[in-house]
Design an enzyme around this catalytic site. Structure first.
Site, mmCIF file in Angstrom:
data_model
loop_
_atom_site.group_PDB
_atom_site.id
_atom_site.type_symbol
_atom_site.label_atom_id
_atom_site.label_comp_id
_atom_site.label_asym_id
_atom_site.label_seq_id
_atom_site.Cartn_x
_atom_site.Cartn_y
_atom_site.Cartn_z
ATOM 1 N N LYS A 1 -3.766 1.450 3.959
ATOM 2 C CA LYS A 1 -2.805 2.456 4.418
ATOM 3 C C LYS A 1 -1.627 2.493 3.482
ATOM 4 O O LYS A 1 -1.129 1.453 3.054
ATOM 5 C CB LYS A 1 -2.318 2.102 5.831
ATOM 6 C CG LYS A 1 -3.341 2.456 6.891
ATOM 7 C CD LYS A 1 -2.808 2.230 8.288
ATOM 8 C CE LYS A 1 -3.892 2.586 9.288
ATOM 9 N NZ LYS A 1 -3.907 1.786 10.469
ATOM 10 N N GLY A 2 -1.190 3.690 3.145
ATOM 11 C CA GLY A 2 0.024 3.851 2.354
ATOM 12 C C GLY A 2 1.127 4.373 3.254
ATOM 13 O O GLY A 2 0.998 4.335 4.482
ATOM 14 N N ASN A 3 2.212 4.876 2.665
ATOM 15 C CA ASN A 3 3.337 5.384 3.451
ATOM 16 C C ASN A 3 2.971 6.615 4.267
ATOM 17 O O ASN A 3 3.312 6.729 5.436
ATOM 18 C CB ASN A 3 4.514 5.723 2.534
ATOM 19 C CG ASN A 3 5.217 4.460 2.085
ATOM 20 O OD1 ASN A 3 5.027 3.404 2.680
ATOM 21 N ND2 ASN A 3 5.994 4.560 1.027
ATOM 22 N N PHE A 4 2.294 7.550 3.612
ATOM 23 C CA PHE A 4 1.984 8.812 4.294
ATOM 24 C C PHE A 4 0.492 9.056 4.369
ATOM 25 O O PHE A 4 0.061 10.124 4.777
ATOM 26 C CB PHE A 4 2.602 9.996 3.542
ATOM 27 C CG PHE A 4 4.027 9.780 3.165
ATOM 28 C CD1 PHE A 4 5.015 9.873 4.127
ATOM 29 C CD2 PHE A 4 4.382 9.488 1.863
ATOM 30 C CE1 PHE A 4 6.339 9.668 3.794
ATOM 31 C CE2 PHE A 4 5.703 9.277 1.519
ATOM 32 C CZ PHE A 4 6.689 9.365 2.480
ATOM 33 N N ALA A 5 -0.287 8.103 3.894
ATOM 34 C CA ALA A 5 -1.721 8.355 3.781
ATOM 35 C C ALA A 5 -2.516 7.165 4.268
ATOM 36 O O ALA A 5 -2.028 6.040 4.292
ATOM 37 C CB ALA A 5 -2.065 8.624 2.325
ATOM 38 N N VAL A 6 -3.737 7.452 4.679
ATOM 39 C CA VAL A 6 -4.664 6.380 4.985
ATOM 40 C C VAL A 6 -5.873 6.589 4.073
ATOM 41 O O VAL A 6 -6.248 7.724 3.780
ATOM 42 C CB VAL A 6 -5.012 6.364 6.501
ATOM 43 C CG1 VAL A 6 -5.557 7.692 6.967
ATOM 44 C CG2 VAL A 6 -6.009 5.272 6.832
ATOM 45 N N VAL A 7 -6.420 5.487 3.546
ATOM 46 C CA VAL A 7 -7.575 5.591 2.656
ATOM 47 C C VAL A 7 -8.797 5.060 3.404
ATOM 48 O O VAL A 7 -8.784 3.943 3.916
ATOM 49 C CB VAL A 7 -7.357 4.800 1.343
ATOM 50 C CG1 VAL A 7 -8.557 4.969 0.408
ATOM 51 C CG2 VAL A 7 -6.087 5.242 0.641
ATOM 52 N N ASP B 1 3.054 3.353 -13.118
ATOM 53 C CA ASP B 1 2.980 2.355 -12.036
ATOM 54 C C ASP B 1 1.813 1.400 -12.296
ATOM 55 O O ASP B 1 1.040 1.093 -11.395
ATOM 56 C CB ASP B 1 2.823 3.066 -10.683
ATOM 57 C CG ASP B 1 3.141 2.155 -9.501
ATOM 58 O OD1 ASP B 1 3.758 1.090 -9.721
ATOM 59 O OD2 ASP B 1 2.756 2.496 -8.367
ATOM 60 N N LEU C 1 -9.873 1.542 4.367
ATOM 61 C CA LEU C 1 -9.702 0.645 3.216
ATOM 62 C C LEU C 1 -8.264 0.172 3.110
ATOM 63 O O LEU C 1 -7.990 -0.938 2.678
ATOM 64 C CB LEU C 1 -10.076 1.369 1.922
ATOM 65 C CG LEU C 1 -11.562 1.639 1.687
ATOM 66 C CD1 LEU C 1 -11.756 2.566 0.492
ATOM 67 C CD2 LEU C 1 -12.310 0.330 1.453
#
Ligand code: AMP
Length: 372
Positions: A34-40, A148, A32
């Site tokens: 990608k973040g800095n340290f994570a993938v969704v 946020d 879905l």
């Protein structure tokens, strides 16, 4: 028959050709985001067949402060159970990895919705804003600040209802005990944050809510600048333009949220009483009635139909109840929540049909919103 004995992910392996990748009881469908340290990832539960979002975090890539932040995010999500907040279903952890399984918001980010459909009519914005306000009010009542709030973190479910997401900057607060960490995204950040002052968490969220309402109604940001110092100056002066199409009542409400002095900023209780908010009586009704379907809010008050279905699937009733009571967020509670979600979804569809989807306004046009 399903037999479960542990809450770990079990396998995250590449199985034989043609079969989907699996994490615990979930089959991965696609990425879905990608973040800095994570993938969704989008995934499907093998028993309930429900779609979920799984945030996969590689702990080895995080320093201790970022890891602490992730654990706080999970801790906060465990406390939240509201129809307009992404629900946490399960947490799985190995030595190196963390898997956070949550509700999936099928229609994605409000940001993308506005980018492809343009600004909303005030009627549509009001309905969405009531739902957003109910979610933020619920957080504040639980002594949690989001810090946020922005259209990227407002997701839309299959019925186009709001689901507040991403508590990565969330924190606990007590009235009179100000916070000081810089948080959020600059165009949504309050003047007191830019000035590096200590701040009261809820007032910070209210500023961001003002920016969100402006974005819904205008399709553009109230504060922007070619550089961060230019943006900072606009925000700290509280200078923004009101477009010709905005109603006076809407302008009045936004101006009361975007007040530079946080002590003079409108409160959530006052926002709920504002003329613009009350112009369409069906808007608060829809947000409120969905909130009332937020059952399972009392500890020990579990859905008998869901527990019975689980029993017929061979899932131990006592272990399910214990898992829910202990906030274990394991396979047992995940299946319970996923089945409960189906019941909720059914009710919410019925309610949406009763209240209607809300018209799109004339003059709406595709918008260019810079992603933050
Ligand atoms: P994040 O790392 O939380 O910023 O998420 C990365 C991307 O995944 C974003 O583009 C989100 O829109 C998407 N995403 C995260 N959580 C969900 C969810 N529960 N449902 C749908 N999309 C999601």
């Amino acid at each position: 028959m399903v037999i479960m004995s542990e809450s770990g992910p079990g396998s995250q392996s590449s199985p034989p050709h043609g079969r989907p990748l699996q994490v615990g009881f979930y089959e991965i469908i696609r990425t879905l985001g990608k973040g800095n340290f994570a993938v969704v990832k989008l995934a499907r539960h093998k028993v309930t067949k429900t779609q979920v979002a799984i945030k996969i975090i590689d702990k080895t890539r995080l320093n201790s402060s970022n890891l602490e932040k992730i654990y706080r995010e999970v801790q906060i999500m465990k406390l939240l159970n509201h129809p307009h907040i992404i629900k946490l279903y399960q947490v799985m952890e190995t030595k190196d990895m963390l898997y956070i399984v949550t509700e999936y918001a099928k229609n994605g980010e409000m940001f993308d919705y506005l980018t492809s459909n343009g600004r909303m009519s005030e009627g549509e914005a009001r309905k969405k804003f009531w739902q957003i306000l109910m979610a933020v009010d619920y957080c504040h009542r639980h002594h949690i600040v989001h810090r946020d709030l922005k259209t990227e973190n407002l997701l839309l479910d299959a019925n186009m209802n709001i689901k507040l997401a991403d508590f990565g900057f969330g924190n606990f607060y007590n009235s009179g005990e100000p916070l000081s960490t810089w948080c959020g995204s600059p165009p949504y950040a309050a003047p007191e944050v830019f000035e590096g002052k200590e701040y009261e968490g809820p007032q910070l969220d209210i500023w961001s809510l003002g920016v969100v309402l402006y974005v819904l109604v205008c399709g553009s940001l109230p504060f922007d600048g070619a550089s961060l110092p230019a943006l900072r100056q606009r925000v700290t002066e509280g200078r923004f333009r009101i477009p010709f199409f905005m109603s006076q009542d809407c302008e009045n409400l936004i101006r009361k949220m975007l007040v530079v002095d946080p002590a003079k900023r409108i409160t959530i209780a006052q926002i709920k009483q504002h003329r613009w908010m009350l112009a369409d009586p069906s808007a608060p009704l829809q947000a409120l009635s969905l909130s009332i379907t937020d059952y399972n809010s009392n500890l020990g008050d579990y859905s008998e139909p869901v527990l019975s279905i689980m029993q017929t699937l061979g899932i131990d009733r006592q272990r399910t109840i214990e898992s829910l009571q202990n906030s274990s967020y394991n396979h047992f509670s995940a299946i319970y929540y996923l089945l409960l979600e189906r019941v909720k979804e059914h009710r919410s569809q019925q309610l949406s049909r009763q209240c209607g989807p809300g018209p799109r306004g004339p003059g709406a046009h595709p918008t260019r919103l810079p992603r933050r």
